[in-house]
Design a protein around this motif. Structure first.
Motif, PDB file in Angstrom:
ATOM      1  N   GLU A 210       0.831  -1.206   0.000  1.00  0.00           N
ATOM      2  CA  GLU A 210       0.000   0.000   0.000  1.00  0.00           C
ATOM      3  C   GLU A 210       0.864   1.255   0.000  1.00  0.00           C
ATOM      4  O   GLU A 210       0.591   2.215  -0.712  1.00  0.00           O
ATOM      5  N   LYS A 211       1.926   1.252   0.783  1.00  0.00           N
ATOM      6  CA  LYS A 211       2.840   2.400   0.822  1.00  0.00           C
ATOM      7  C   LYS A 211       3.542   2.556  -0.525  1.00  0.00           C
ATOM      8  O   LYS A 211       3.710   3.670  -1.033  1.00  0.00           O
ATOM      9  N   THR A 212       3.934   1.438  -1.129  1.00  0.00           N
ATOM     10  CA  THR A 212       4.580   1.475  -2.445  1.00  0.00           C
ATOM     11  C   THR A 212       3.639   2.082  -3.478  1.00  0.00           C
ATOM     12  O   THR A 212       4.043   2.929  -4.283  1.00  0.00           O
ATOM     13  N   ARG A 213       2.370   1.683  -3.465  1.00  0.00           N
ATOM     14  CA  ARG A 213       1.382   2.268  -4.383  1.00  0.00           C
ATOM     15  C   ARG A 213       1.232   3.772  -4.148  1.00  0.00           C
ATOM     16  O   ARG A 213       1.143   4.554  -5.089  1.00  0.00           O
ATOM     17  N   GLN A 214       1.230   4.182  -2.884  1.00  0.00           N
ATOM     18  CA  GLN A 214       1.102   5.605  -2.564  1.00  0.00           C
ATOM     19  C   GLN A 214       2.306   6.395  -3.083  1.00  0.00           C
ATOM     20  O   GLN A 214       2.146   7.481  -3.628  1.00  0.00           O
ATOM     21  N   ILE A 215       3.496   5.852  -2.928  1.00  0.00           N
ATOM     22  CA  ILE A 215       4.705   6.522  -3.434  1.00  0.00           C
ATOM     23  C   ILE A 215       4.612   6.685  -4.953  1.00  0.00           C
ATOM     24  O   ILE A 215       4.956   7.744  -5.490  1.00  0.00           O
ATOM     25  N   LYS A 216       4.129   5.662  -5.641  1.00  0.00           N
ATOM     26  CA  LYS A 216       3.981   5.762  -7.095  1.00  0.00           C
ATOM     27  C   LYS A 216       3.014   6.878  -7.484  1.00  0.00           C
ATOM     28  O   LYS A 216       3.260   7.625  -8.434  1.00  0.00           O
ATOM     29  N   VAL A 217       1.932   7.024  -6.742  1.00  0.00           N
ATOM     30  CA  VAL A 217       0.972   8.113  -6.997  1.00  0.00           C
ATOM     31  C   VAL A 217       1.664   9.461  -6.778  1.00  0.00           C
ATOM     32  O   VAL A 217       1.537  10.380  -7.601  1.00  0.00           O
ATOM     33  N   TRP A 218       2.404   9.596  -5.678  1.00  0.00           N
ATOM     34  CA  TRP A 218       3.113  10.845  -5.406  1.00  0.00           C
ATOM     35  C   TRP A 218       4.105  11.178  -6.511  1.00  0.00           C
ATOM     36  O   TRP A 218       4.215  12.330  -6.925  1.00  0.00           O
ATOM     37  N   VAL A 219       4.842  10.161  -6.986  1.00  0.00           N
ATOM     38  CA  VAL A 219       5.827  10.380  -8.058  1.00  0.00           C
ATOM     39  C   VAL A 219       5.122  10.844  -9.330  1.00  0.00           C
ATOM     40  O   VAL A 219       5.554  11.792  -9.991  1.00  0.00           O
ATOM     41  N   ARG A 220       4.031  10.187  -9.679  1.00  0.00           N
ATOM     42  CA  ARG A 220       3.280  10.574 -10.882  1.00  0.00           C
ATOM     43  C   ARG A 220       2.815  12.029 -10.796  1.00  0.00           C
ATOM     44  O   ARG A 220       2.933  12.782 -11.754  1.00  0.00           O
ATOM     45  N   ARG A 221       2.302  12.420  -9.644  1.00  0.00           N
ATOM     46  CA  ARG A 221       1.825  13.802  -9.461  1.00  0.00           C
ATOM     47  C   ARG A 221       2.988  14.791  -9.472  1.00  0.00           C
ATOM     48  O   ARG A 221       2.919  15.831 -10.129  1.00  0.00           O
ATOM     49  N   ALA A 222       4.040  14.485  -8.713  1.00  0.00           N
ATOM     50  CA  ALA A 222       5.178  15.396  -8.590  1.00  0.00           C
ATOM     51  C   ALA A 222       5.886  15.623  -9.924  1.00  0.00           C
ATOM     52  O   ALA A 222       6.354  16.725 -10.205  1.00  0.00           O
ATOM     53  N   CYS A 223       5.935  14.587 -10.746  1.00  0.00           N
ATOM     54  CA  CYS A 223       6.661  14.660 -12.024  1.00  0.00           C
ATOM     55  C   CYS A 223       5.744  14.864 -13.218  1.00  0.00           C
ATOM     56  O   CYS A 223       6.218  14.953 -14.355  1.00  0.00           O
ATOM     57  N   GLY A 224       4.433  14.918 -12.994  1.00  0.00           N
ATOM     58  CA  GLY A 224       3.476  15.115 -14.079  1.00  0.00           C
ATOM     59  C   GLY A 224       3.547  14.016 -15.128  1.00  0.00           C
ATOM     60  O   GLY A 224       3.581  14.299 -16.329  1.00  0.00           O
ATOM     61  N   LEU A 225       3.566  12.767 -14.697  1.00  0.00           N
ATOM     62  CA  LEU A 225       3.758  11.632 -15.603  1.00  0.00           C
ATOM     63  C   LEU A 225       2.456  11.143 -16.223  1.00  0.00           C
ATOM     64  O   LEU A 225       1.423  11.095 -15.560  1.00  0.00           O
ATOM     65  N   ASP A 226       2.539  10.766 -17.494  1.00  0.00           N
ATOM     66  CA  ASP A 226       1.413  10.165 -18.207  1.00  0.00           C
ATOM     67  C   ASP A 226       1.262   8.701 -17.807  1.00  0.00           C
ATOM     68  O   ASP A 226       2.169   8.103 -17.212  1.00  0.00           O
ATOM     69  N   ASP A 227       0.142   8.102 -18.191  1.00  0.00           N
ATOM     70  CA  ASP A 227      -0.133   6.698 -17.864  1.00  0.00           C
ATOM     71  C   ASP A 227       0.815   5.717 -18.542  1.00  0.00           C
ATOM     72  O   ASP A 227       0.965   4.588 -18.079  1.00  0.00           O
ATOM     73  N   ASP A 228       1.462   6.121 -19.643  1.00  0.00           N
ATOM     74  CA  ASP A 228       2.360   5.203 -20.342  1.00  0.00           C
ATOM     75  C   ASP A 228       3.746   5.134 -19.705  1.00  0.00           C
ATOM     76  O   ASP A 228       4.593   4.355 -20.131  1.00  0.00           O
ATOM     77  N   VAL A 229       3.978   5.914 -18.668  1.00  0.00           N
ATOM     78  CA  VAL A 229       5.258   5.909 -17.956  1.00  0.00           C
ATOM     79  C   VAL A 229       5.168   4.922 -16.797  1.00  0.00           C
ATOM     80  O   VAL A 229       4.232   4.961 -16.004  1.00  0.00           O
ATOM     81  N   VAL A 230       6.163   4.046 -16.701  1.00  0.00           N
ATOM     82  CA  VAL A 230       6.211   3.050 -15.623  1.00  0.00           C
ATOM     83  C   VAL A 230       7.012   3.631 -14.461  1.00  0.00           C
ATOM     84  O   VAL A 230       8.084   4.205 -14.660  1.00  0.00           O
TER      85      VAL A 230
END
Length: 86
Positions: free
Chosen positions: A17-37
């Motif tokens: 759950e924490k790992t999933r939350q970090i991924k959400v934070w990274v996506r928001r902080a870096c403005g990443l599209d869905d095609d970015v892993v």
């Protein structure tokens, strides 16, 4: 039973759950599209000056070199404030 431990392997504490939350934070902080892993891994660091445990975040954009963010703390201790912006 005495088992040998791999010092380079991620620690046995799974924090999905924490790992999933970090991924959400990274996506928001870096403005990443869905095609970015986004990959989040906790590793034992043996280099001089390392804190012992570090969280390594990989950002894999299609057709580009992998971007790596290293945080000098365990996954459980990472907060959104630890991530670079933009």
């Amino acid at each position: 039973m005495n088992r040998l431990a791999n010092s380079l392997a991620p620690r046995g504490l799974a924090l999905p759950e924490k790992t999933r939350q970090i991924k959400v934070w990274v996506r928001r902080a870096c403005g990443l599209d869905d095609d970015v892993v986004v990959s989040v891994t906790e590793l034992v660091c043996r280099k001089n000056g390392c804190p012992g445990i570090e969280t390594v975040i990989g950002i894999l954009r299609p057709g580009e070199k992998i971007e790596t963010i290293r945080l000098r703390k365990a996954i459980a201790d990472v907060t959104s404030r630890d991530l670079p912006r933009g």
